[in-house]
Design an enzyme around this catalytic site. Structure first.
Site: not given
Length: 289
Positions: A170, A183
Site C-alpha cells: 500500500s 495497518y
C-alpha cells in the site's frame, strides 16, 4: 426523487473482461496454479478472476465462503479460460494456511502466490485495542510469511523453478498517516518480507509487492465511514481532502486495475521485478504541493 447536492455515494465498479490485462506467457496455462488470498471480495476477487482469465488454475482462499462463491460466479460471467477453485481458509490458523498451499500444489504446478487478504481498524494508538493490532498483523504479515514458507519449496520443485510470490502492500507501506498503526506496521513489514523472499529466491523464484493508492473496495468504503466518524468530518471530505487531497490524480483505482498489476508482475514481462514494489498511486507518495 432528487438527490441532495451534498449527498455522497461510492460503489465498487462491476468487473468485465474489458477491464482485464491479457498476457501471452508460456506458464499461463491450466497446469500452473496460483494462490490468491482475500479472494472473496475487492482486489483479491478481481485478481483471482484476472489470473483465471489468463488461463491459470486459481485457488481462491478466504474465510468468507459466500463471498468465494460470488467470485466463482463472477469468473463464469467474465468467461475465464482458467478455473477459480474456492477454498475456505482461516489465515490466522497456520494449519489452514499449510492446507491451502498443499491443496494448491495438488491442483498442478504451484508457481504463483498473491497474498492480498487485508483488514483495517481506525483508532489512535493510545486507544488501539491490542487484540485488533494482533489480528491485523496475523492476517496481513504473519499469514503471508507462512504462505511463503510453505509455498517456496513447491515453486522450486517445478520443472524450471520459475514463479513469484507477490504481497499486497500500500502507499501505507511507504509512509504513515494517523489512526492506522496496525495497518501501517503490517504494510511496512510486508515490504521487508518481499525483499527477503527475493533474496532467497535465486532469481527464478521472485518476490515483489504491489502498492496501490486508494482503491474502490468494500474495505475502503468501510474505512471512509470510520475515518469520517473518527475525525468528525463528512465522507466527501474524507475522500476529497484526506484520501485524494495529496494525489495528483483525483480518481480512486478500481480492483481490476490493481489485479492487472499482479498479472503483469507474474508474467514473463515482469522477470526483472524482484524484491521491488509496483507503486501505483497517482503521484500520491512522491509529489507534493
Amino acid at each position: 426523487m432528487n438527490t441532495p447536492a451534498d449527498a455522497f455515494e461510492l460503489t465498487e465498479p462491476e468487473l468485465t473482461a474489458d477491464d482485464l490485462l491479457f498476457v501471452e506467457d508460456p506458464h499461463f496455462e491450466p497446469a500452473s496454479v496460483a494462490i490468491v488470498t482475500g479472494a472473496a471480495s475487492g482486489i483479491g476477487r478481481a485478481t483471482a478472476v484476472a489470473l483465471a482469465a489468463n488461463g491459470l488454475t486459481v485457488v481462491g482462499a478466504d474465510i468468507d465462503e459466500a463471498g468465494l462463491e460470488g467470485t466463482v460466479d463472477l469468473a463464469a460471467a467474465v468467461g475465464v479460460d482458467g478455473t477459480v477453485r474456492p477454498l475456505p481458509t482461516d489465515l490466522t490458523d497456520d494449519g489452514d494456511v499449510e492446507a491451502m498451499v498443499e491443496t494448491a500444489a495438488e491442483a498442478g504446478e504451484l508457481r504463483y502466490v498473491a497474498s492480498i487478504a487485508g483488514m483495517q481498524y481506525i483508532s489512535p494508538i493510545p486507544e488501539f485495542p491490542p487484540e485488533k493490532y494482533d489480528l491485523l498483523l496475523d492476517v496481513m504479515l504473519r499469514a503471508p510469511f507462512m504462505t511463503a514458507k510453505f509455498a517456496m519449496p513447491h515453486i522450486r520443485a517445478t520443472g524450471d523453478g520459475v514463479g513469484a510470490i507477490a504481497n499486497m502492500s500500500s502507499v501505507h507501506g511507504q509512509y504513515a498517516t494517523q489512526d492506522k498503526a496496525a495497518y501501517i506496521t503490517a504494510k511496512h513489514g510486508l515490504e521487508g518480507l518481499t525483499r527477503a523472499i527475493a533474496a532467497e529466491g535465486e532469481g527464478t523464484l521472485r518476490g515483489f509487492s504491489v502498492s496501490a493508492g486508494y482503491v474502490l473496495t468494500p474495505l475502503m468504503m468501510n474505512q471512509i465511514e470510520d475515518t469520517a466518524e473518527e475525525r468528525g468530518i463528512s465522507e466527501r471530505e474524507v475522500v476529497e481532502d484526506v484520501m485524494l487531497g495529496q494525489a495528483r490524480g483525483k480518481e480512486m483505482l478500481t480492483p481490476a486495475e490493481v489485479a492487472n498489476l499482479f498479472t503483469f508482475g507474474f508474467s514473463k514481462h515482469g522477470k526483472h521485478l524482484n524484491g521491488a514494489d509496483l507503486l501505483w498511486d497517482g503521484g500520491y507518495t512522491h509529489t507534493y504541493e
